[in-house]
Design an enzyme around this catalytic site. Structure first.
Site, mmCIF file in Angstrom:
data_model
loop_
_atom_site.group_PDB
_atom_site.id
_atom_site.type_symbol
_atom_site.label_atom_id
_atom_site.label_comp_id
_atom_site.label_asym_id
_atom_site.label_seq_id
_atom_site.Cartn_x
_atom_site.Cartn_y
_atom_site.Cartn_z
ATOM 1 N N CYS A 194 0.862 -1.176 0.000
ATOM 2 C CA CYS A 194 0.000 0.000 0.000
ATOM 3 C C CYS A 194 0.901 1.229 0.000
ATOM 4 O O CYS A 194 1.763 1.366 0.874
ATOM 5 C CB CYS A 194 -0.908 -0.024 1.226
ATOM 6 S SG CYS A 194 -2.118 1.290 1.280
ATOM 7 N N VAL A 195 0.685 2.098 -0.976
ATOM 8 C CA VAL A 195 1.542 3.265 -1.147
ATOM 9 C C VAL A 195 0.680 4.520 -1.222
ATOM 10 O O VAL A 195 -0.297 4.563 -1.973
ATOM 11 C CB VAL A 195 2.367 3.140 -2.459
ATOM 12 C CG1 VAL A 195 3.260 4.343 -2.670
ATOM 13 C CG2 VAL A 195 3.157 1.846 -2.479
#
Length: 133
Positions: A111-112
């Site tokens: 998750c960015v």
């Protein structure tokens, strides 16, 4: 051999790329935002955008003769890291309601946080699915 995957059940790509490429035992799905393919509308909230992004991925991998259970990796690009609890709730609901297994195994995930996404979306999700031999 490369096989391009394309389905009208998911949105048309927004740029010069394909929905997915299947290389035999692995299918790589391009990032999907929460556009509803029948209306081209993006829901306002991140919960519904997450669910629709995953629906779009599901439709693409089904066009490659795969199922949700074949997804081994997702990457989430989000504009606000504080939305993770809401995203997680939608993500878990989707996988538990879409899986054909009683005990759903969630895929690995990254998750960015990013500054902006196409069409001002709040989330974009890409996926990798594998054929289990």
């Amino acid at each position: 051999m490369l096989h391009v995957i394309n389905t009208k059940k998911s949105p048309t790509p927004l740029g010069p790329y394909v929905q997915a490429i299947d290389i035999g035992n692995i299918t790589f799905v391009s990032g999907q935002i929460g556009i509803r393919p029948d209306t081209n509308v993006i829901p306002d909230n991140v919960y519904d955008q997450t669910y629709q992004s995953l629906e779009n991925i599901k439709n693409i991998i089904e066009a490659a003769d795969l199922q949700i259970n074949n997804i081994i990796k997702t990457t989430l690009f989000i504009i606000d890291i504080n939305d993770v609890p809401i995203i997680n709730a939608s993500y878990i609901k989707f996988f538990h309601s879409s899986s054909s297994y009683e005990d759903t195994i969630l895929p690995t995930r990254s998750c960015v946080e990013v500054s902006k996404l196409p069409k001002n979306a709040k989330i974009e999700i890409e996926a990798i699915a594998a054929r289990i031999l």
